[in-house]
Design a protein around this motif. Sequence first.
Motif, PDB file in Angstrom:
ATOM      1  N   GLY A 227       0.847  -1.190   0.000  1.00 25.18           N
ATOM      2  CA  GLY A 227       0.000   0.000   0.000  1.00 25.18           C
ATOM      3  C   GLY A 227       0.880   1.235   0.000  1.00 25.18           C
ATOM      4  N   GLN A 228       0.284   2.381  -0.372  1.00 23.04           N
ATOM      5  CA  GLN A 228       1.051   3.632  -0.409  1.00 23.04           C
ATOM      6  C   GLN A 228       1.212   4.198   1.002  1.00 23.04           C
ATOM      7  N   ASN A 229       0.105   4.692   1.551  1.00 20.98           N
ATOM      8  CA  ASN A 229       0.163   5.286   2.890  1.00 20.98           C
ATOM      9  C   ASN A 229      -0.518   4.410   3.922  1.00 20.98           C
ATOM     10  N   GLN A 230      -1.049   3.281   3.479  1.00 24.23           N
ATOM     11  CA  GLN A 230      -1.906   2.441   4.321  1.00 24.23           C
ATOM     12  C   GLN A 230      -1.979   1.095   3.631  1.00 24.23           C
ATOM     13  N   VAL A 231      -2.210   0.034   4.374  1.00 26.37           N
ATOM     14  CA  VAL A 231      -2.311  -1.264   3.703  1.00 26.37           C
ATOM     15  C   VAL A 231      -3.496  -1.255   2.729  1.00 26.37           C
ATOM     16  N   GLU A 232      -3.229  -1.724   1.502  1.00 27.91           N
ATOM     17  CA  GLU A 232      -4.294  -1.772   0.485  1.00 27.91           C
ATOM     18  C   GLU A 232      -4.527  -3.205   0.018  1.00 27.91           C
TER      19      GLU A 232
END
Length: 442
Positions: A227-232
């Motif tokens: 993820g970029q800023n958070q788990v995606e």
Amino acid sequence: MNTHFAPHNSQIDCDILIIGAGPAGMAAAQAAAPSGQRIVVVDDNFAVGGQIWRDGPNAALPAIAQTYRRVLAQHHNITLLNSTRVVAVNEHRQILLENSEYAWWQNYDRIILCTGSRELLLPFPGWTLPGVTGVGGLQALIKSGVPVDGQRIVIAGSGPLLLAAAATARKAGAQVIRIAEQATAQRLWQFGYSLWRWPSKAIQSVRLGISNITQYRGNSHILNAMGQNQVESVQLKIGSKIEQFDCDRLACGFGLVPNTQLGEVLGCLLKPTSGLSVNRIQETSVPNCFAAGECTGIGGSERALVQGAIAGYAAVGNLNAVQALENKRHRWQDFADCLHKHFTLSDALKTLAQDDTLVCRCEDVPLAALQTCDSWIDAKIHTRCGMGSCQGRVCGAATQFIFDWNAPPARQIISPVRLDSFMGCCLMPHDDNTARPVVDSH
Ligand SMILES: Cc1cc2nc3c(=O)[nH]c(=O)nc-3n(C[C@H](O)[C@H](O)[C@H](O)COP(=O)(O)OP(=O)(O)OC[C@H]3O[C@@H](n4cnc5c(N)ncnc54)[C@H](O)[C@@H]3O)c2cc1C
């Protein structure tokens, strides 16, 4: 039960000091209370209940937890100190306690350690992304009111706690899309079959098993979180296949580690396996120091309750009551042994972290930096591993598993501490045994 303790006007001498107000600590207090002796129970949470009966805006306490609370409240010789933690100990039966306002030395005659356990978190690529938590951590967040309604959650790791967390998440409106258990399907079937000896556990697992049957997979484990800023999304190894799942949260826990630090600082011996060593009456190797529950080894709330009761009775000299509970303790110890046998962690989990994966997330130490070290102390000296705010509570157990290093030795100062409390700890003369509040932060 006195819940409005202020160190200046309340007794700081007690006969029995109980550290931890989870099932073990509550059972110990309840067993010891009819003796009329002065009992102080200390817990760093804001309410009693420990991990399994953690209170909060979204927590639904079971009847048994409410009964223990009610019974404790009826005893005026029990003083409960919530939001209070142990900072340090000395050899004069004094413990330095700290709450948001004060630090003070608490005198005791006998002590019962019921300090519970913490999760074993193992590093893997992406484990430091926001949205990735422990399994028990996810439960604690939900109980404390963090909304997960409509969120897609993946749960991975090992042990029955995965199913309990899935149930909590689903009840709060989350969609549990996969539960990856590292134990093999064969082990899981064997475990399920062996539960006939503990009917209440069999019923509980059938109930949890049915509600999770479509998501639950054995022989599966986490590979990475992305993820970029958070788990995606996450990648899981399920059998021999690698599968990817989009998700909003990942909860990952690989079992529990006993909290033995306080006992170790007091001089208590450890068992060769894990946990504080105790005898028939739950007394440790240090006279008048008892221990019960998960700090003596992982085994579930039923074992914690019966051990706690035995420790409470033993501390007040009621050995007939101790004897009456021995078979029950034996039964729940057998259950604990059965758990360990079937949920032993696979060596494959030792290779989850890659060279650049942070192992010590407080001090940003990657796996590669640790591979040249040969022990925990070596790693501390050369990389600062374990020297951040968690003081090795997370990476200590992880490196023990990954590298087979010895466990980090316990430190005199048990938890991160305010400077004023620390000064009190250093300056207090202890030899006259007249404890008094050492610091008032006002
Ligand atoms: C994060 C987590 C979640 C869990 N969730 C579940 C679940 O949903 N269902 C289930 O069956 N089991 C769960 N367990 C296992 C569960 O903890 C045990 O089965 C049972 O609660 C053990 O009881 P205990 O009294 O030994 O310890 P705990 O319940 O862990 O209680 C120990 C208490 O001691 C306090 N404490 C520890 N050290 C100090 C200190 N230095 N100063 C002050 N206070 C201190 C802790 O804050 C805690 O409140 C969970 C365990 C963990 C670690």
